[in-house]
Design a protein around this motif. Structure first.
Motif, PDB file in Angstrom:
ATOM      1  N   ASP A 311     -66.555   2.401  45.966  1.00  0.00           N
ATOM      2  CA  ASP A 311     -65.556   1.561  45.302  1.00  0.00           C
ATOM      3  C   ASP A 311     -64.501   2.405  44.589  1.00  0.00           C
ATOM      4  N   LEU A 312     -64.921   3.498  43.932  1.00  0.00           N
ATOM      5  CA  LEU A 312     -63.964   4.348  43.219  1.00  0.00           C
ATOM      6  C   LEU A 312     -62.980   5.008  44.188  1.00  0.00           C
ATOM      7  N   PHE A 313     -63.506   5.581  45.267  1.00  0.00           N
ATOM      8  CA  PHE A 313     -62.633   6.203  46.261  1.00  0.00           C
ATOM      9  C   PHE A 313     -61.736   5.163  46.929  1.00  0.00           C
ATOM     10  N   PHE A 314     -62.288   3.988  47.175  1.00  0.00           N
ATOM     11  CA  PHE A 314     -61.531   2.919  47.835  1.00  0.00           C
ATOM     12  C   PHE A 314     -60.317   2.523  46.990  1.00  0.00           C
ATOM     13  N   VAL A 315     -60.536   2.300  45.691  1.00  0.00           N
ATOM     14  CA  VAL A 315     -59.437   1.925  44.795  1.00  0.00           C
ATOM     15  C   VAL A 315     -58.407   3.043  44.711  1.00  0.00           C
ATOM     16  N   ALA A 316     -58.867   4.288  44.617  1.00  0.00           N
ATOM     17  CA  ALA A 316     -57.938   5.422  44.522  1.00  0.00           C
ATOM     18  C   ALA A 316     -57.065   5.524  45.760  1.00  0.00           C
ATOM     19  N   PHE A 317     -57.657   5.367  46.943  1.00  0.00           N
ATOM     20  CA  PHE A 317     -56.884   5.431  48.183  1.00  0.00           C
ATOM     21  C   PHE A 317     -55.912   4.254  48.301  1.00  0.00           C
ATOM     22  N   ILE A 318     -56.331   3.075  47.841  1.00  0.00           N
ATOM     23  CA  ILE A 318     -55.442   1.907  47.899  1.00  0.00           C
ATOM     24  C   ILE A 318     -54.206   2.135  47.043  1.00  0.00           C
ATOM     25  N   VAL A 319     -54.400   2.622  45.818  1.00  0.00           N
ATOM     26  CA  VAL A 319     -53.266   2.891  44.925  1.00  0.00           C
ATOM     27  C   VAL A 319     -52.334   3.927  45.553  1.00  0.00           C
ATOM     28  N   PHE A 320     -52.915   4.994  46.122  1.00  0.00           N
ATOM     29  CA  PHE A 320     -52.095   6.046  46.737  1.00  0.00           C
ATOM     30  C   PHE A 320     -51.268   5.493  47.887  1.00  0.00           C
ATOM     31  N   PHE A 321     -51.907   4.747  48.794  1.00  0.00           N
ATOM     32  CA  PHE A 321     -51.194   4.254  49.971  1.00  0.00           C
ATOM     33  C   PHE A 321     -50.204   3.142  49.622  1.00  0.00           C
ATOM     34  N   CYS A 322     -50.448   2.406  48.549  1.00  0.00           N
ATOM     35  CA  CYS A 322     -49.457   1.418  48.103  1.00  0.00           C
ATOM     36  C   CYS A 322     -48.137   2.111  47.753  1.00  0.00           C
ATOM     37  N   PHE A 324     -47.277   5.226  48.646  1.00  0.00           N
ATOM     38  CA  PHE A 324     -46.788   5.982  49.791  1.00  0.00           C
ATOM     39  C   PHE A 324     -46.062   5.078  50.781  1.00  0.00           C
ATOM     40  N   TYR A 325     -46.691   3.948  51.161  1.00  0.00           N
ATOM     41  CA  TYR A 325     -46.087   3.074  52.172  1.00  0.00           C
ATOM     42  C   TYR A 325     -44.844   2.380  51.638  1.00  0.00           C
ATOM     43  N   THR A 326     -44.838   2.032  50.344  1.00  0.00           N
ATOM     44  CA  THR A 326     -43.642   1.431  49.752  1.00  0.00           C
ATOM     45  C   THR A 326     -42.484   2.417  49.757  1.00  0.00           C
ATOM     46  N   ALA A 327     -42.774   3.685  49.457  1.00  0.00           N
ATOM     47  CA  ALA A 327     -41.726   4.711  49.478  1.00  0.00           C
ATOM     48  C   ALA A 327     -41.181   4.924  50.888  1.00  0.00           C
ATOM     49  N   VAL A 328     -42.044   4.752  51.901  1.00  0.00           N
ATOM     50  CA  VAL A 328     -41.604   4.951  53.281  1.00  0.00           C
ATOM     51  C   VAL A 328     -40.723   3.798  53.755  1.00  0.00           C
ATOM     52  N   THR A 329     -41.092   2.570  53.397  1.00  0.00           N
ATOM     53  CA  THR A 329     -40.394   1.394  53.921  1.00  0.00           C
ATOM     54  C   THR A 329     -39.187   0.964  53.089  1.00  0.00           C
ATOM     55  N   PHE A 330     -39.105   1.371  51.832  1.00  0.00           N
ATOM     56  CA  PHE A 330     -37.992   0.944  50.975  1.00  0.00           C
ATOM     57  C   PHE A 330     -37.395   2.169  50.303  1.00  0.00           C
ATOM     58  N   ASN A 331     -36.145   2.464  50.637  1.00  0.00           N
ATOM     59  CA  ASN A 331     -35.444   3.619  50.072  1.00  0.00           C
ATOM     60  C   ASN A 331     -34.392   3.133  49.076  1.00  0.00           C
ATOM     61  N   PRO A 332     -34.628   3.271  47.760  1.00  0.00           N
ATOM     62  CA  PRO A 332     -33.663   2.781  46.759  1.00  0.00           C
ATOM     63  C   PRO A 332     -32.286   3.419  46.886  1.00  0.00           C
ATOM     64  N   VAL A 333     -32.230   4.681  47.323  1.00  0.00           N
ATOM     65  CA  VAL A 333     -30.935   5.358  47.456  1.00  0.00           C
ATOM     66  C   VAL A 333     -30.093   4.694  48.536  1.00  0.00           C
ATOM     67  N   ASP A 334     -30.697   4.419  49.690  1.00  0.00           N
ATOM     68  CA  ASP A 334     -29.956   3.767  50.784  1.00  0.00           C
ATOM     69  C   ASP A 334     -29.536   2.353  50.392  1.00  0.00           C
ATOM     70  N   VAL A 335     -30.441   1.602  49.738  1.00  0.00           N
ATOM     71  CA  VAL A 335     -30.109   0.226  49.340  1.00  0.00           C
ATOM     72  C   VAL A 335     -28.976   0.222  48.318  1.00  0.00           C
ATOM     73  N   ALA A 336     -29.034   1.119  47.337  1.00  0.00           N
ATOM     74  CA  ALA A 336     -27.975   1.197  46.326  1.00  0.00           C
ATOM     75  C   ALA A 336     -26.646   1.575  46.964  1.00  0.00           C
ATOM     76  N   GLU A 337     -26.679   2.477  47.953  1.00  0.00           N
ATOM     77  CA  GLU A 337     -25.450   2.888  48.634  1.00  0.00           C
ATOM     78  C   GLU A 337     -24.843   1.730  49.429  1.00  0.00           C
ATOM     79  N   ASN A 338     -25.702   0.929  50.089  1.00  0.00           N
ATOM     80  CA  ASN A 338     -25.202  -0.231  50.837  1.00  0.00           C
ATOM     81  C   ASN A 338     -24.606  -1.280  49.908  1.00  0.00           C
ATOM     82  N   VAL A 339     -25.250  -1.493  48.768  1.00  0.00           N
ATOM     83  CA  VAL A 339     -24.708  -2.452  47.791  1.00  0.00           C
ATOM     84  C   VAL A 339     -23.348  -1.985  47.286  1.00  0.00           C
ATOM     85  N   LYS A 340     -23.234  -0.703  46.988  1.00  0.00           N
ATOM     86  CA  LYS A 340     -21.971  -0.147  46.511  1.00  0.00           C
ATOM     87  C   LYS A 340     -20.896  -0.226  47.589  1.00  0.00           C
ATOM     88  N   LYS A 341     -21.281   0.029  48.841  1.00  0.00           N
ATOM     89  CA  LYS A 341     -20.326   0.016  49.951  1.00  0.00           C
ATOM     90  C   LYS A 341     -19.715  -1.373  50.145  1.00  0.00           C
TER      91      LYS A 341
END
Length: 435
Positions: A311-322, A324-341
């Motif tokens: 359970d401890l390892f499971f929770v730790a991996f879930i937090v890490f991948f949450c 990691f995957y959010t950073a991969v699929t959503f880039n705040p720099v690109d979104v902010a640049e599109n909004v500004k554009k």
């Protein structure tokens, strides 16, 4: 509800789509009972009883029991999901694939085609691994699971399982195109919910035998209702960042000032983190089934569901991948640049870097809340099975997928009904994001 079902069959196109999806799911379930030749079924069933709580058990859950029976659909749709995730990650790493993703519909079709090729390759590799692994398995009396091992059996198994996965992939794409809902998600959904009747019958049997008290059963049913309601509540939860667009002139056209919003979901990563976390943490327990070494068996046992270390390892991996995957699929720099554009800005925040930093800080807090929510749902089965001796697996990745797919499918049906001047699927309820 009955009025909504009647409204569905009043619309010929929607009726056709719903019946087509149900028909394709029926074909899938028939394929889950067509066995692969060359296997001793009784010896294989005994092996899978010993493999509960391993990676094989998780894959069998997603395949609706097809892996345990080693049918032609034994690999299920997991190779396609794995290939899709790999290409999503490669979009960030490989510039050529990133360029394809930004080419619109044509680029998206090429990535889908590459995903199909990747599915076939993964199916071939996994099928070969299963065939070689089966040759070393033995039943309760020491009999071989594969009576006649060799390359003829391996090639036949690889071709059969790869063809089965390719057919499931085709079924899912046809359901998405001609049916209702996402076909791949519905296939996974069908594989999960098909076990509900067995769980109910086991519950009644334990209740009649006195091994499960009526009070505990009522408590668990109430808990199930609360957990499902909480999942629906959180999955629809959004943080809506206000976006203002100033008045601007483009050529001969004048665009008036507008106000919109950028929706950020609480659970941006979906069910990917628990799938990744389960795959990694269950890998040692899976390998231990093929290695008869005492210390390996002991270490693998501590990493099976129901143990505190797991359970401890499971929770730790879930937090890490949450994160990691959010950073991969959503880039705040690109979104902010599109909004500004496009002349947009968040009130009180300067366009550009300050906007991206603000989005990143909001997303970080949302991801933490989403990771805690996913972790609580995923460790729930260990608590229920360990403390209340439940005969079924309630919670975890399966429940997240089942509820999520159900909500998305109902939302699509509701959109079809509303566009044709009918009430939504549920009277007085709108399936949409919650602020």
């Amino acid at each position: 509800m009955f009025d909504a079902l009647q409204n569905i069959f009043k619309i010929p196109e929607l009726k056709k789509r719903v019946l087509f999806s149900l028909g394709m799911l029926a074909v899938y379930r028939v394929g889950c009972h067509i066995p692969t030749p060359g296997i001793d079924r009784l010896a294989l069933a005994h092996f899978f009883k010993q493999a509960q709580g391993t990676l094989l058990g998780m894959f069998d859950m997603f395949s609706g029991g097809a892996l345990e029976r080693l049918t032609v659909f034994a690999l299920g749709i997991m190779p396609y999901i794995s290939s899709s995730i790999i290409f999503q990650l490669l979009t960030v790493v490989v510039p050529a694939i990133e360029k394809l993703s930004k080419e619109g519909e044509s680029g998206r079709k090429k990535i889908i085609q590459y995903t199909r090729y990747g599915t076939i390759v993964l199916s071939f590799v996994q099928g070969l691994g299963i065939a070689i692994g089966l040759e070393s398995m033995r039943g309760p009396a020491g009999e071989l699971v594969v009576p006649n091992p060799g390359w003829s059996f391996r090639l036949m198994t690889v071709i059969t399982l790869t063809a089965g996965t390719a057919f499931i992939m085709w079924l899912g794409e046809q359901m998405t195109e001609k049916g209702i809902g996402n076909g791949i998600s519905l296939i996974i959904f069908a594989g999960i919910v098909v076990r509900i009747p067995t769980a109910l019958s086991n519950t009644v049997r334990l209740l009649n035998a006195g091994q499960l008290s009526l009070f505990v059963l009522i408590f668990v049913l109430a808990l199930m209702f609360v957990v499902i309601a909480a999942i629906v509540f959180v999955e629809r939860g959004q943080r809506r960042l206000p976006i203002h667009y100033a008045k601007r002139v483009v050529g001969l056209k004048t665009f008036n000032a507008q106000t919109s919003h950028l929706p950020l979901k609480v659970n941006m990563a979906g069910v990917i983190p628990p799938i990744f976390a389960s795959s990694i943490i269950m890998f040692p327990a899976t390998v231990a089934n093929f290695i008869n070494v005492p210390w390996v068996q002991k270490a693998a046992k501590s990493l099976t569901p129901g143990n505190l270390v797991y359970d401890l390892f499971f929770v730790a991996f879930i937090v890490f991948f949450c994160y990691f995957y959010t950073a991969v699929t959503f880039n705040p720099v690109d979104v902010a640049e599109n909004v500004k554009k496009h002349g947009g800005y968040i009130p009180g925040i300067r366009p550009g870097k300050e906007t991206s930093d603000f989005m990143d800080s909001v997303l970080t807090r949302l991801t933490f809340a989403g990771a805690i929510y996913i972790s609580l749902v995923c460790v729930l089965p260990s608590i229920l099975i360990g403390k209340f001796n439940l005969p079924f697996y309630f919670g975890g990745t399966a429940l997240l997928i089942a509820v999520g797919v159900g909500m998305d499918t109902v939302a699509q049906i509701e959109s079809h009904l509303i566009t044709r001047n009918y009430e939504g699927f549920l009277k007085g309820v709108k399936i949409r994001g919650r602020k």
